[in-house]
Every structure is written in C-alpha cells, then in structure tokens.
Design an enzyme around this catalytic site. Structure first.
Site, PDB file in Angstrom:
ATOM      1  N   ARG A  74       0.831  -1.212   0.000  1.00 25.84           N
ATOM      2  CA  ARG A  74       0.000   0.000   0.000  1.00 25.84           C
ATOM      3  C   ARG A  74       0.865   1.261   0.000  1.00 25.84           C
ATOM      4  NH1 ARG A  74      -5.351  -0.843   0.275  1.00 25.84           N
ATOM      5  NH2 ARG A  74      -6.147  -2.774   1.209  1.00 25.84           N
ATOM      6  N   ASP A  75       2.147   1.135  -0.344  1.00 22.09           N
ATOM      7  CA  ASP A  75       3.055   2.295  -0.333  1.00 22.09           C
ATOM      8  C   ASP A  75       2.702   3.309  -1.425  1.00 22.09           C
ATOM      9  OD1 ASP A  75       4.693   1.395   1.777  1.00 22.09           O
ATOM     10  OD2 ASP A  75       5.606  -0.052   0.408  1.00 22.09           O
ATOM     11  N   GLY A 110      -6.810  -0.153  -7.085  1.00 21.02           N
ATOM     12  CA  GLY A 110      -8.086   0.486  -6.779  1.00 21.02           C
ATOM     13  C   GLY A 110      -7.972   2.004  -6.783  1.00 21.02           C
ATOM     14  N   GLY A 111      -8.832   2.655  -6.003  1.00 16.49           N
ATOM     15  CA  GLY A 111      -8.887   4.125  -6.009  1.00 16.49           C
ATOM     16  C   GLY A 111      -7.559   4.784  -5.648  1.00 16.49           C
ATOM     17  N   ASP A 135     -14.046  -4.199  -3.673  1.00 20.07           N
ATOM     18  CA  ASP A 135     -15.056  -3.231  -3.211  1.00 20.07           C
ATOM     19  C   ASP A 135     -15.914  -2.679  -4.352  1.00 20.07           C
ATOM     20  OD1 ASP A 135     -13.879  -3.622  -0.812  1.00 20.07           O
ATOM     21  OD2 ASP A 135     -13.079  -1.599  -0.569  1.00 20.07           O
ATOM     22  N   ARG A 170     -31.214 -18.022  16.021  1.00 22.80           N
ATOM     23  CA  ARG A 170     -30.322 -16.919  16.379  1.00 22.80           C
ATOM     24  C   ARG A 170     -30.312 -15.836  15.303  1.00 22.80           C
ATOM     25  NH1 ARG A 170     -25.101 -20.607  17.848  1.00 22.80           N
ATOM     26  NH2 ARG A 170     -25.373 -20.633  20.113  1.00 22.80           N
ATOM     27  N   ARG A 290     -24.802 -13.938  17.056  1.00 24.08           N
ATOM     28  CA  ARG A 290     -23.398 -14.304  16.830  1.00 24.08           C
ATOM     29  C   ARG A 290     -22.858 -13.471  15.663  1.00 24.08           C
ATOM     30  NH1 ARG A 290     -24.138 -16.418  20.997  1.00 24.08           N
ATOM     31  NH2 ARG A 290     -23.684 -18.557  21.645  1.00 24.08           N
ATOM     32  N   GLN A 298     -12.558 -13.162   1.703  1.00 24.23           N
ATOM     33  CA  GLN A 298     -13.267 -12.654   0.523  1.00 24.23           C
ATOM     34  C   GLN A 298     -12.322 -12.290  -0.623  1.00 24.23           C
ATOM     35  OE1 GLN A 298     -16.650  -9.833   2.236  1.00 24.23           O
ATOM     36  NE2 GLN A 298     -14.944 -10.014   3.618  1.00 24.23           N
TER      37      GLN A 298
END
Ligand code: F6P
Length: 373
Positions: A74-75, A110-111, A135, A170, A290, A298
């Site tokens: 992510r640099d 991405g962006g 995303d 539940r 829960r 993902q």
C-alpha cells in the site's frame, strides 16, 4: 520499434490480478511485439528497482491463480516509509523508469492506486491503469475485477450461515468488506437472502433493525441474517463521526487542538462496531446473536469466470492503448467493451452505492430491512 512496458500491482490484492497481468503481457508480446517486465510489491518495487521478466513462460499458468504473482503493497510514491521517515520517492521511481527505457508503466489497483498513478503521470511517466478491487468502488468504470469473486465467496458464506442461524433460532451478523462502499454487502446480501443489509451509504437505526427482526419472529421466523458492510454506521455514530471530522478540518494548522486525537480515538472505538451491533440487537430482541467476520477470505483464492474474463479483456485493451500511445488514462469496463478515462477525472472520486440504485429498490421490494426506515 519494440516498446518496453513495466507492470505493477498496488493496494490490497484481489482475484483477477494475475489474469490481467497475463492479458496485458500476452497481447503486448504476441500482438504488438512488446517486452514486459514486472515490478515487485507495488510502487516500492519501482523505487527499489526489483524486477521480474514477464516473458511467455512467466505468463503461463497464472490465469486461475489468486493474489498477484508480483506481490503488492500500500506504499505511495510521494509518502514512502523509508527507515523511520516518510519520503517523497517520485524522482527515484522516475530514474528506475528511465533506466529500463520504459515506454509505459501499467498500474493495476483500486482508487488509491489511480491517484498514485496520476501522480507519476504528472512527473513524466507514461502511465496507464486497470481498475481492480473487491469493493467495486473505482469511479468511472462499470465494474472492477475481484468484485465478482468476492461476491460469490460472500454469498456462499451467507448461504451456509442460514442453516446454523435457523437451527439455533439466532441472529447472525455477518460482516463483509467495504469501508466506504456497500456493493459487496448489498450484492451478497441480496444473492444470499439476508434479512437485513446495512451499508456505509445508509446510516441505520438499531431500533429499526431490531423491529424488522422482531417482526420476522412474530411471523414465525425465529432467526435472522444481518449482512453488514465493515463501514456501515448507526445514525448516531455517523453524526458523531461527521462532527469529529469537521472539527479536525476546522482545526487544521492549530497545533494545540485536540480535534485530531479525538477523531483518532473515536475511529478506534468504532472498530468494534459490528460486535456492538450484535450485542445491541441481542438486548433489543431477546434473541441470541453471533458475529461472523468474513475478512480477507473474501479476497483469497481463484478468480471467478466473470473476473477472469473482465481482467483478460481489460488487459488486452490496455496493450492496444499502449500500442496507440494513449496514456494518463484508466482502462474502464464499459458494457462489453473498454474505454480510456483520463486519470484526472477519476482521482479523489469514489463510486459508492447510489441510494436510488436499482439493487436498493430490489431489496426494499422483497422486504429486506436496510435499517434506515
Ligand atoms: O482493497 C480493498 C479492501 O479489501 C477493503 O475492502 C478492506 O477494507 C481493505 O482492503 C483491507 O485492507 P488490508 O488488506 O490492507 O487490511
């Protein structure tokens, strides 16, 4: 004349990256006679000149492989952590670019990557990008590769949660990725039959959610599945956060202000918001609840057929644009084709779910509670 092309992958990985690298590479080499190299670990590899030759054999057998064979980080070029400092390393990257006599640099991301690529294009590099992220929130493209695979994984997870929620009567709150855009929660929630879907775009009222669950109970359904984006906020939290952000902005330049620290503290406390929601729903409904956080599951594994197809066709379109000398653009998906969108039109924008989007209407029409009314 042979064109020399560099490729890097940046930001969070996503299924389809290798299919895109393969698409650019195979078309670049086969159809246009280019020579291709890859830079390892995103913009950091460009700075450190860590390369791998992407000739035929390196591009073979990667179509179905998840992640990215190049590695990622992510640099950012202009805010690169170097030792204990953060430095602008743009000029060092330009040196690497020139050393390899590159005619083009392809950035897959991405962006954030679109923004970083635009920065490099303004500093003398011929940059072209492809839109990837689970995303699905990159501005200017119909869709991003990675999204379809994540949608499939998340849908299957919701399918599986149904039987255990049903057996135990539940609530199961399932958290999906998406800090700022709710495409994944909305898509998988609809496809998986979630009873409640909560998105960053629509702040929710916990009482509205609880009433939807109680109403299901009254109709004989003693369980409920709540699909929530990691960025979804209650109305109260959204208002508090907006206020704290505004205060930080107002205090910019004022070194004595505590607004920045207050915002950081609030953001830290909101990290547990899905657990808080689950506890709140327990106390409002009297049902057991829960939490399942799907997380990086993902993003893992082999890309879906749709993502392989999208990544391959955008990759080959990218090679064609390089051959034509079209730079400073993102290769966007447009219908069955591709379109080159100037990076300056994309940076600073995000494609969130419009509140009047057909998927939202679909959800409301089938009685899904979106937590807002
Ligand atoms: O890249 C998009 C994304 O998968 C988001 O959905 C998620 O919030 C984020 O990345 C997680 O980032 P990291 O892998 O750096 O923890």
């Amino acid at each position: 004349m042979t064109q020399f092309v560099g490729i890097l992958t940046a930001g969070g990985d996503s299924p389809g990256l290798n299919a895109a690298i393969r698409g650019v590479g195979k078309a670049g080499i086969g159809a246009y006679g280019m020579q291709i190299i890859g830079f390892r670990d995103g913009f950091r590899g460009l700075m450190q000149d860590r390369t791998v030759r992407l000739s035929g054999p390196a591009l073979s057998g990667i179509l179905t492989v998840g992640g990215t064979i190049l590695g990622t980080s992510r640099d950012k070029p202009n805010k690169m952590p170097v030792g204990d400092q953060t430095m602008d390393m743009t000029s060092v990257m330009l040196e690497t670019y020139q050393k390899h006599h590159l005619d083009a640099l392809v950035c897959l991301g991405g962006g954030g990557t679109q923004k970083n690529a635009y920065h490099l294009s303004q500093h003398g590099m011929n940059v072209i990008t492809l839109p990837k992220t689970i995303d699905n929130d990159v501005w200017g493209t119909d869709s991003t590769f990675g999204f379809d695979t994540a949608l499939g994984i998340a849908t299957e997870a919701i399918d599986r949660l149904h039987s255990t929620a049903h057996s135990h009567h539940r609530i199961i709150v399932v958290e999906l990725m998406g800090h700022n855009a709710g495409w994944l929660a909305l898509g998988a929630g609809l496809a998986g039959g979630a009873d409640v879907i909560l998105l960053p775009e629509l702040p929710y009222d916990p009482e509205v959610v609880a009433e939807a669950i109680r109403s299901r109970q009254r109709r004989g359904s003693g369980f409920s599945i709540v699909a929530v984006s990691e960025g979804a906020l209650s109305k109260d939290d959204a208002a508090t956060l907006a206020k704290a952000k505004a205060a930080k902005k107002e205090a910019e330049g004022d070194k004595k202000s505590k607004a920045k620290a207050r915002l950081a503290k609030l953001e830290l406390s909101l990290q547990d918001k899905t657990l808080t929601l689950s506890r709140t729903l327990e106390s409002l409904t009297g049902l057991e609840s829960r939490v399942t956080i799907l997380g990086h599951l993902q993003r893992g594994g082999t890309p879906s057929a749709a993502d392989r197809l999208l990544a391959t066709r955008l990759g080959t379109a990218c090679a064609a644009y390089i051959d034509q000398g079209v730079f400073g653009v993102m290769v966007a998906a447009r219908g069955d084709g591709a379109e080159a969108i100037p990076l300056e039109e994309i940076v600073g924008k995000r494609r969130t779910v419009p509140v009047d989007h057909p998927w939202i209407k679909t959800a409301r029409d089938i009685g899904v509670c979106l937590g807002d009314k």
